[in-house]
Design a protein around this motif. Sequence first.
Motif, PDB file in Angstrom:
ATOM      1  N   LYS A 155      -6.818  -0.361  18.195  1.00  0.00           N
ATOM      2  CA  LYS A 155      -6.373  -0.840  16.896  1.00  0.00           C
ATOM      3  C   LYS A 155      -7.011  -2.179  16.561  1.00  0.00           C
ATOM      4  O   LYS A 155      -7.365  -2.956  17.438  1.00  0.00           O
ATOM      5  N   LEU A 156      -7.123  -2.434  15.265  1.00  0.00           N
ATOM      6  CA  LEU A 156      -7.619  -3.718  14.803  1.00  0.00           C
ATOM      7  C   LEU A 156      -6.591  -4.811  15.047  1.00  0.00           C
ATOM      8  O   LEU A 156      -5.389  -4.570  15.040  1.00  0.00           O
ATOM      9  N   SER A 157      -7.098  -6.021  15.235  1.00  0.00           N
ATOM     10  CA  SER A 157      -6.266  -7.211  15.148  1.00  0.00           C
ATOM     11  C   SER A 157      -6.767  -7.954  13.924  1.00  0.00           C
ATOM     12  O   SER A 157      -7.855  -8.540  13.931  1.00  0.00           O
ATOM     13  N   LEU A 158      -5.999  -7.926  12.861  1.00  0.00           N
ATOM     14  CA  LEU A 158      -6.477  -8.279  11.528  1.00  0.00           C
ATOM     15  C   LEU A 158      -6.036  -9.683  11.119  1.00  0.00           C
ATOM     16  O   LEU A 158      -4.928 -10.116  11.417  1.00  0.00           O
ATOM     17  N   GLY A 159      -6.951 -10.401  10.436  1.00  0.00           N
ATOM     18  CA  GLY A 159      -6.625 -11.703   9.884  1.00  0.00           C
ATOM     19  C   GLY A 159      -7.049 -11.789   8.428  1.00  0.00           C
ATOM     20  O   GLY A 159      -8.003 -11.131   8.008  1.00  0.00           O
ATOM     21  N   PHE A 160      -6.312 -12.598   7.650  1.00  0.00           N
ATOM     22  CA  PHE A 160      -6.670 -12.865   6.255  1.00  0.00           C
ATOM     23  C   PHE A 160      -6.916 -14.360   6.095  1.00  0.00           C
ATOM     24  O   PHE A 160      -6.141 -15.176   6.603  1.00  0.00           O
ATOM     25  N   LEU A 161      -7.983 -14.723   5.373  1.00  0.00           N
ATOM     26  CA  LEU A 161      -8.330 -16.130   5.199  1.00  0.00           C
ATOM     27  C   LEU A 161      -8.111 -16.584   3.767  1.00  0.00           C
ATOM     28  O   LEU A 161      -8.545 -15.936   2.816  1.00  0.00           O
ATOM     29  N   ASN A 162      -7.445 -17.723   3.636  1.00  0.00           N
ATOM     30  CA  ASN A 162      -7.231 -18.393   2.356  1.00  0.00           C
ATOM     31  C   ASN A 162      -6.544 -17.511   1.321  1.00  0.00           C
ATOM     32  O   ASN A 162      -5.539 -16.881   1.605  1.00  0.00           O
ATOM     33  N   ASP A 163      -7.138 -17.434   0.123  1.00  0.00           N
ATOM     34  CA  ASP A 163      -6.481 -16.731  -0.976  1.00  0.00           C
ATOM     35  C   ASP A 163      -6.823 -15.257  -1.025  1.00  0.00           C
ATOM     36  O   ASP A 163      -6.725 -14.627  -2.079  1.00  0.00           O
ATOM     37  N   THR A 164      -7.244 -14.690   0.091  1.00  0.00           N
ATOM     38  CA  THR A 164      -7.528 -13.254   0.130  1.00  0.00           C
ATOM     39  C   THR A 164      -6.245 -12.498  -0.173  1.00  0.00           C
ATOM     40  O   THR A 164      -5.267 -12.580   0.551  1.00  0.00           O
ATOM     41  N   LYS A 165      -6.230 -11.776  -1.263  1.00  0.00           N
ATOM     42  CA  LYS A 165      -5.037 -11.052  -1.680  1.00  0.00           C
ATOM     43  C   LYS A 165      -4.934  -9.742  -0.924  1.00  0.00           C
ATOM     44  O   LYS A 165      -5.909  -9.050  -0.732  1.00  0.00           O
ATOM     45  N   GLU A 166      -3.732  -9.415  -0.519  1.00  0.00           N
ATOM     46  CA  GLU A 166      -3.542  -8.154   0.191  1.00  0.00           C
ATOM     47  C   GLU A 166      -3.658  -6.967  -0.768  1.00  0.00           C
ATOM     48  O   GLU A 166      -3.770  -5.827  -0.340  1.00  0.00           O
ATOM     49  N   ASP A 167      -3.602  -7.236  -2.077  1.00  0.00           N
ATOM     50  CA  ASP A 167      -3.781  -6.143  -3.025  1.00  0.00           C
ATOM     51  C   ASP A 167      -5.234  -6.096  -3.509  1.00  0.00           C
ATOM     52  O   ASP A 167      -5.575  -5.356  -4.409  1.00  0.00           O
ATOM     53  N   THR A 168      -6.102  -6.925  -2.904  1.00  0.00           N
ATOM     54  CA  THR A 168      -7.525  -6.829  -3.175  1.00  0.00           C
ATOM     55  C   THR A 168      -8.055  -5.556  -2.535  1.00  0.00           C
ATOM     56  O   THR A 168      -7.877  -5.338  -1.353  1.00  0.00           O
ATOM     57  N   ASN A 169      -8.702  -4.715  -3.368  1.00  0.00           N
ATOM     58  CA  ASN A 169      -9.141  -3.401  -2.870  1.00  0.00           C
ATOM     59  C   ASN A 169      -7.950  -2.756  -2.156  1.00  0.00           C
ATOM     60  O   ASN A 169      -7.969  -2.509  -0.953  1.00  0.00           O
ATOM     61  N   ILE A 170      -6.886  -2.498  -2.914  1.00  0.00           N
ATOM     62  CA  ILE A 170      -5.551  -2.235  -2.389  1.00  0.00           C
ATOM     63  C   ILE A 170      -5.490  -1.120  -1.360  1.00  0.00           C
ATOM     64  O   ILE A 170      -4.853  -1.258  -0.318  1.00  0.00           O
ATOM     65  N   SER A 171      -6.165  -0.003  -1.607  1.00  0.00           N
ATOM     66  CA  SER A 171      -6.071   1.114  -0.668  1.00  0.00           C
ATOM     67  C   SER A 171      -6.696   0.769   0.667  1.00  0.00           C
ATOM     68  O   SER A 171      -6.169   1.120   1.730  1.00  0.00           O
ATOM     69  N   LEU A 172      -7.805   0.055   0.640  1.00  0.00           N
ATOM     70  CA  LEU A 172      -8.465  -0.354   1.878  1.00  0.00           C
ATOM     71  C   LEU A 172      -7.591  -1.339   2.644  1.00  0.00           C
ATOM     72  O   LEU A 172      -7.424  -1.227   3.866  1.00  0.00           O
ATOM     73  N   ALA A 173      -7.018  -2.315   1.957  1.00  0.00           N
ATOM     74  CA  ALA A 173      -6.160  -3.301   2.608  1.00  0.00           C
ATOM     75  C   ALA A 173      -4.941  -2.645   3.247  1.00  0.00           C
ATOM     76  O   ALA A 173      -4.550  -2.982   4.367  1.00  0.00           O
ATOM     77  N   LEU A 174      -4.341  -1.703   2.543  1.00  0.00           N
ATOM     78  CA  LEU A 174      -3.166  -1.017   3.090  1.00  0.00           C
ATOM     79  C   LEU A 174      -3.524  -0.182   4.310  1.00  0.00           C
ATOM     80  O   LEU A 174      -2.774  -0.136   5.296  1.00  0.00           O
ATOM     81  N   ASP A 175      -4.676   0.494   4.251  1.00  0.00           N
ATOM     82  CA  ASP A 175      -5.131   1.284   5.395  1.00  0.00           C
ATOM     83  C   ASP A 175      -5.333   0.394   6.619  1.00  0.00           C
ATOM     84  O   ASP A 175      -4.952   0.748   7.736  1.00  0.00           O
ATOM     85  N   LEU A 176      -5.920  -0.764   6.400  1.00  0.00           N
ATOM     86  CA  LEU A 176      -6.171  -1.679   7.506  1.00  0.00           C
ATOM     87  C   LEU A 176      -4.874  -2.239   8.079  1.00  0.00           C
ATOM     88  O   LEU A 176      -4.687  -2.296   9.289  1.00  0.00           O
ATOM     89  N   LYS A 177      -3.968  -2.663   7.198  1.00  0.00           N
ATOM     90  CA  LYS A 177      -2.709  -3.249   7.667  1.00  0.00           C
ATOM     91  C   LYS A 177      -1.893  -2.243   8.457  1.00  0.00           C
ATOM     92  O   LYS A 177      -1.257  -2.578   9.456  1.00  0.00           O
ATOM     93  N   ALA A 178      -1.908  -1.004   8.018  1.00  0.00           N
ATOM     94  CA  ALA A 178      -1.112   0.022   8.693  1.00  0.00           C
ATOM     95  C   ALA A 178      -1.613   0.290  10.108  1.00  0.00           C
ATOM     96  O   ALA A 178      -0.834   0.688  10.980  1.00  0.00           O
ATOM     97  N   LYS A 179      -2.894   0.042  10.334  1.00  0.00           N
ATOM     98  CA  LYS A 179      -3.483   0.388  11.628  1.00  0.00           C
ATOM     99  C   LYS A 179      -3.891  -0.845  12.442  1.00  0.00           C
ATOM    100  O   LYS A 179      -4.536  -0.732  13.461  1.00  0.00           O
ATOM    101  N   SER A 180      -3.473  -2.007  11.969  1.00  0.00           N
ATOM    102  CA  SER A 180      -3.744  -3.230  12.697  1.00  0.00           C
ATOM    103  C   SER A 180      -2.615  -3.536  13.666  1.00  0.00           C
ATOM    104  O   SER A 180      -1.480  -3.099  13.480  1.00  0.00           O
ATOM    105  N   LYS A 181      -2.943  -4.278  14.718  1.00  0.00           N
ATOM    106  CA  LYS A 181      -1.895  -4.768  15.600  1.00  0.00           C
ATOM    107  C   LYS A 181      -0.979  -5.691  14.792  1.00  0.00           C
ATOM    108  O   LYS A 181      -1.424  -6.381  13.893  1.00  0.00           O
ATOM    109  N   GLU A 182       0.284  -5.704  15.130  1.00  0.00           N
ATOM    110  CA  GLU A 182       1.210  -6.623  14.485  1.00  0.00           C
ATOM    111  C   GLU A 182       1.432  -7.827  15.375  1.00  0.00           C
ATOM    112  O   GLU A 182       1.453  -7.699  16.600  1.00  0.00           O
ATOM    113  N   PRO A 183       1.642  -8.975  14.790  1.00  0.00           N
ATOM    114  CA  PRO A 183       1.602  -9.253  13.359  1.00  0.00           C
ATOM    115  C   PRO A 183       0.184  -9.562  12.865  1.00  0.00           C
ATOM    116  O   PRO A 183      -0.662  -9.984  13.644  1.00  0.00           O
ATOM    117  N   VAL A 184      -0.025  -9.363  11.580  1.00  0.00           N
ATOM    118  CA  VAL A 184      -1.271  -9.783  10.946  1.00  0.00           C
ATOM    119  C   VAL A 184      -1.266 -11.307  10.886  1.00  0.00           C
ATOM    120  O   VAL A 184      -0.248 -11.925  10.627  1.00  0.00           O
TER     121      VAL A 184
END
Length: 263
Positions: A155-184
């Motif tokens: 699984k991915l270990s996912l990070g977001f930097l600065n003002d990166t919106k989680e609804d940016t490219n929404i379907s891709l972001a959701l797919d990544l979050k669902a399959k990333s290690k928690e917590p992001v």
Amino acid sequence: MKEEKKYKILVLSDLKKSTQSVLKSTLSFAKIINADIHFFYIKKPTEIIKNDNQLSAKRAINKESFMIDKKIKNLLTSFSDDNNTSIKYSFSVGNVKNEIDNYLNKNNPDIVVLGKRKSKSFNILGDNITDFVLQNYKGSVIIASEENILEPHKKLSLGFLNDTKEDTNISLALDLKAKSKEPVKYFRVVKNSEIEKETHQNLEGKKIEYVFEENDTIAKNISNYLSKSNVNLLCLTKSKKANDTAFLKKIINDTNVSLLLTT
């Protein structure tokens, strides 16, 4: 039942040493988000043609094309067999930037993958191709780390930097979050702050945020915390603003994780 979206990933390659690590990370990413992969290579005519004779030039191009096709086919067959994944490919002889631009306009991939070298992150395919893609391609771009490879079946270990919106490219972001290690993990840079670093969890205990004060070593500081928190894919937003572009170059040069740049 809603059908899962099939993404299209384009790998731009120079067929150098880092190609294998880039392919491995791309295959891992493709499995996570359910994507098809197309491998694309461009050869400059000046690297093939040695004289002005038209017939000789045509023969040289035909001979080189045969060798390129064989090399790519052997490379991708090995990866396809090992990962049970089909990878399509194509190549062309011509101006690198023009050929990339033509391919992007004709095929409209969802994600473009570029390799990242230790000392030449903005000159990956020559002629500042990374810079060219970031400035001209409207979709998401992955700059794959040569050192920190995204491993298959993990699984991915996912990070977001600065003002990166989680609804940016929404379907891709959701797919990544669902399959990333928690917590992001979330990384934020602030100006004129008295707090150099701050870590806290939200009320649900699922969000970890690292806050950094903006300074000359900010990219290296973030890189250290990416390593400490085991993040292997950092998401951030592309921008054409001069200050943001300068900061992005620092992040690319000073971090050793793969980057996902979204719009």
